[in-house]
Motif scaffolding. Structure first.
Motif, mmCIF file in Angstrom:
data_model
loop_
_atom_site.group_PDB
_atom_site.id
_atom_site.type_symbol
_atom_site.label_atom_id
_atom_site.label_comp_id
_atom_site.label_asym_id
_atom_site.label_seq_id
_atom_site.Cartn_x
_atom_site.Cartn_y
_atom_site.Cartn_z
ATOM 1 N N ALA A 131 0.807 -1.217 0.000
ATOM 2 C CA ALA A 131 0.000 0.000 0.000
ATOM 3 C C ALA A 131 0.841 1.268 0.000
ATOM 4 O O ALA A 131 0.489 2.249 -0.662
ATOM 5 N N THR A 132 1.949 1.271 0.716
ATOM 6 C CA THR A 132 2.724 2.504 0.868
ATOM 7 C C THR A 132 3.998 2.537 0.034
ATOM 8 O O THR A 132 4.515 3.609 -0.265
ATOM 9 N N GLY A 133 4.541 1.360 -0.299
ATOM 10 C CA GLY A 133 5.798 1.303 -1.016
ATOM 11 C C GLY A 133 7.015 1.467 -0.123
ATOM 12 O O GLY A 133 8.144 1.478 -0.591
#
Length: 115
Positions: free
Chosen positions: A50-52
């Motif tokens: 989701a955030t990397g």
């Protein structure tokens, strides 16, 4: 900010920190969560989809390794022969300088309670 080395403790030549990942989700009911199946450096922690960013919640333990050497205030050597040993410090092989100092490795694994 540029990174720079600063001696914190005399006689510690090398410090390694690796993080334990549970890759097979072997959690048992009513027991502490998970066991590390492999240890990786910080730059190999899996990314959160989701955030990397690195998924620090995937870490179940940490292993810290230290390579310590004798400390002589006058700089004198302690052994007649150079140290030719290759030391395993938390999974990283370290070849020290040939300075006739005695060395010892300390490794510890710590299970984290981050869930």
């Amino acid at each position: 900010n540029a990174a720079f080395a600063e001696e914190l403790i005399s006689g510690i030549e090398n410090m390694q920190v690796v993080y334990g990942l549970d890759t097979d989700n072997d959690r048992l009911p009513n027991l502490p969560p998970y066991n590390a199946d492999r240890f990786v450096p910080a730059n190999q922690i899996p990314l959160d989809a989701a955030t990397g960013f690195p998924n620090w919640r995937s870490i179940v333990s940490v292993q810290i390794g230290l390579l310590a050497r004798t400390y002589n205030t006058d700089g004198s050597a302690t052994d007649a022969l150079n140290d030719t040993t290759i030391y395993n410090v938390a999974g990283t092989n370290i070849t020290p300088n040939p300075d006739r100092q005695r060395r010892r490795v300390f490794n510890i694994s710590i299970k984290l309670r981050n869930r």
